[in-house]
Design an enzyme around this catalytic site. Structure first.
Site, short mmCIF file in Angstrom:
data_model
loop_
_atom_site.label_atom_id
_atom_site.label_comp_id
_atom_site.label_asym_id
_atom_site.label_seq_id
_atom_site.Cartn_x
_atom_site.Cartn_y
_atom_site.Cartn_z
N ASP A 102 0.83 -1.20 0.00
CA ASP A 102 0.00 0.00 0.00
C ASP A 102 0.88 1.27 0.00
O ASP A 102 1.88 1.34 0.72
CB ASP A 102 -0.87 -0.02 1.27
CG ASP A 102 -1.98 1.00 1.26
OD1 ASP A 102 -2.87 0.89 0.41
OD2 ASP A 102 -1.96 1.91 2.11
N GLU B 120 2.09 -0.22 -4.81
CA GLU B 120 1.06 0.75 -5.22
C GLU B 120 1.73 2.11 -5.25
O GLU B 120 2.13 2.65 -4.22
CB GLU B 120 -0.10 0.78 -4.23
CG GLU B 120 -1.20 1.72 -4.72
CD GLU B 120 -2.06 2.35 -3.64
OE1 GLU B 120 -3.17 2.81 -3.96
OE2 GLU B 120 -1.63 2.44 -2.47
C1 NOJ Z 1 -4.40 3.04 -0.76
C2 NOJ Z 1 -5.56 2.10 -0.70
O1 NOJ Z 1 -5.70 1.48 -1.94
C3 NOJ Z 1 -6.76 2.91 -0.29
O2 NOJ Z 1 -7.94 2.18 -0.40
C4 NOJ Z 1 -6.55 3.39 1.11
O3 NOJ Z 1 -7.59 4.25 1.48
C5 NOJ Z 1 -5.24 4.14 1.22
N1 NOJ Z 1 -4.16 3.50 0.56
C6 NOJ Z 1 -4.84 4.28 2.66
O4 NOJ Z 1 -4.36 3.04 3.11
#
Ligand code: NOJ
Length: 525
Positions: free
Chosen positions: A201, A264
């Site tokens: 993440d 990500e």
């Molecule tokens: C990215 C995640 O994909 C999203 O859903 C989330 O709200 C944020 N990171 C915070 O963790």
């Protein structure tokens, strides 16, 4: 082909566990539900599932606020359910990736409870604590990605803590070696349980400026954008030191054999590709989200493919993502007809494709009445298109009232299940589900689609064309990106797959008129 890793040959399918399949009837999807649908996924022809967070969480951000990194939230099941799921998936030839959320924990995590207990606590420095400004305001101008200041005042200890997202999601201090060690232990915990990799993440946010300098103003900001776009994220994202952390995560994964580390990262391509690492020692794949935001025209997509391919370092393996739980669904972005073209594009491009659950049936965004909104991003900044509930509605297994998702009350409203569901598309040879199955099967049987080079990426008017070549095999792909016929020049060959009935197997050569929204893959002579 034989030198490629499984994740280079395979296709990843993202499951949003709350919304995939509910077995126990509480209206929220669970691990037993996912296990019950593994055969469906194996038959679909994907190779790996990535599960969004399943860990204990107060669910302020639906699992992206973790209060225990090494357990399962009861709403999803137990560790034994998880072990069973992994075992069954492996028997079916499916790999299992889990979400790793190292940037922030929940404010209910014991680490943070300790950290907040007093300034003298041994875990104080595990999070980012600062004194308020002399006027009592926040320590600097940094903004949260969920609206407002990124600093939360803690009256009991007289300091503020930093949160990139919700105040319930305090950011960990990755400059503290103890945090790095604790998180490494988390990776090992799941690797020891047999997971095949991680999606990390917000990887590009892990490290913040050591001097906590103010972010500059963004001169291009427009008020209909999320509030934090008012600033350039100069000091809060993509800091050079992040790459040391990535390398260390990668070392841990590599010590377990062929595992995959996916980041990500929402950054422009030149910065994105640095996450592969200067010596191929970064993430295996920094997610490439360009198809999610791209203007959907042949010339734009051609340009974007070419630029991305050119930017990739020699050791880098490309990847493409069509949708996820944070963005409107592809069928809603570009319409049902073009969603089929997007499927063919995703599965014929060079690089690992990632699908989002429901995209294989052309699921559209659900409609969420204002009183049913659950997404904290929407609740905190209403009306600026931040809401992510529409793309998170339950999987549509059949046309019944609850779409075969639950026998209880679904946690989010069911979308238009009559328009798109697995049961009805299962038997239709020209459904989008059938198209996905054929494309996935072609990708599996045709090494040129996996290991082949990509070339001649061009817009022939509003038709995107390119070739995939391996040895003597040459495949020509043509995708009509508009709902009007498109004339193209094609090499001679035989259509091995078309998005529309009646074209498969046809011989073509030279001039060809594609129907509206039609795509073909041609095996060239
Ligand atoms: C990215 C995640 O994909 C999203 O859903 C989330 O709200 C944020 N990171 C915070 O963790």
């Amino acid at each position: 082909m034989t030198t490629l890793a499984w994740w280079q040959k395979g296709v990843i399918y993202q499951v949003y566990p709350r919304s995939f399949q509910d077995e126990n009837g509480d209206g929220v999807g669970d691990l037993a539900g996912i296990a019950a649908r593994l055969e469906y996924l194996a038959t679909l022809g994907i190779d790996a599932i990535w599960l969004s967070p399943i860990y204990p969480s107060p669910m302020a951000d639906f699992g992206y606020d973790i209060s225990d990194y090494c357990a399962i939230d009861p709403v999803f099941g137990t560790l034994s359910d998880f072990d069973r799921l992994v075992e069954r998936a492996h028997v079916l030839g499916l790999r299992v990736l889990v979400d790793f959320v190292p940037d922030h924990s929940s404010d209910q995590h014991p680490w943070f409870l300790d950290s907040r207990a007093s300034r003298a606590n041994a875990k104080r420095d595990w999070y980012l604590w600062r004194d308020p400004a002399p006027d009592g305001g926040p320590p600097n101008n940094w903004l949260s990605r969920m609206g407002g200041s990124a600093w939360e005042w803690d009256p009991s200890s007289g300091q503020c803590y930093y949160h990139s997202f919700l105040p319930q999601q305090p950011d960990l201090n990755w400059r503290n070696p103890e945090v790095c060690e604790a998180m490494d232990a988390v990776l090992r915990f799941w690797l020891d349980r047999g997971v095949d990799g991680f999606r990390v993440d917000v990887l590009w946010l892990l490290i913040k400026d050591a001097l906590f300098r103010d972010n500059p103003t963004n001169p291009q900001f427009s008020p209909d954008e999320p509030g934090h776009h008012a600033q350039l994220q100069t000091h809060t994202e993509d800091q050079p030191e992040v790459h040391n952390i990535v390398r260390s995560m990668r070392r841990t994964l590599d010590s377990y054999g062929e595992r995959v580390l996916i980041g990500e990262i929402y950054l422009p391509v030149p910065q994105l590709v640095r996450y592969y690492g200067s010596a191929g020692d970064g993430v295996n794949m920094p997610f490439n989200f360009q198809l999610i935001t791209a203007r959907w025209t042949a010339s734009n997509i051609a340009q974007l493919i070419t630029t991305y391919e050119r930017a990739l370092p020699v050791h880098a393996w490309p990847n493409w993502v069509l949708g996820n739980h944070d963005n409107p669904r592809v069928a809603s972005r570009i319409g049902a007809a073009q969603a089929r073209i997007a499927a063919m594009l995703l599965l014929t491009l060079r690089g690992t494709p990632t699908l989002y659950y429901g995209d294989e049936i052309g699921m559209a965004d659900g409609k969420i009445q204002p009183e049913l909104v659950r997404d904290p991003a929407e609740l905190r900044q209403p009306g600026i298109g931040q809401g992510r509930d529409p793309e998170r509605t339950p999987m549509q297994w059949d046309a019944s009232g609850k779409a075969g998702f639950t026998r209880g009350k679904p946690w989010l409203p069911i979308g238009n299940a009559a328009a798109a569901n697995v049961a009805s598309q299962d038997g239709e040879s020209w459904s989008i589900l059938a198209l996905y199955r054929r494309l996935l099967s072609l990708r599996r049987s045709e090494p040129a689609l996996v290991a082949g080079s990509i070339g001649n990426v061009t817009a022939q008017g509003h038709v995107l064309t390119f070739e995939r070549c391996l040895g003597s095999v040459r495949l020509f792909v043509a995708l009509n990106m508009e709902d009007r016929p498109g004339a193209i020049t094609s090499p001679a060959g035989r259509v091995v797959l078309s998005t529309r009935e009646g074209r498969d197997g046809h011989r073509i050569a030279g001039e060809l008129i594609l129907d509206s929204d039609e795509g073909i893959v041609v095996a060239c002579d």
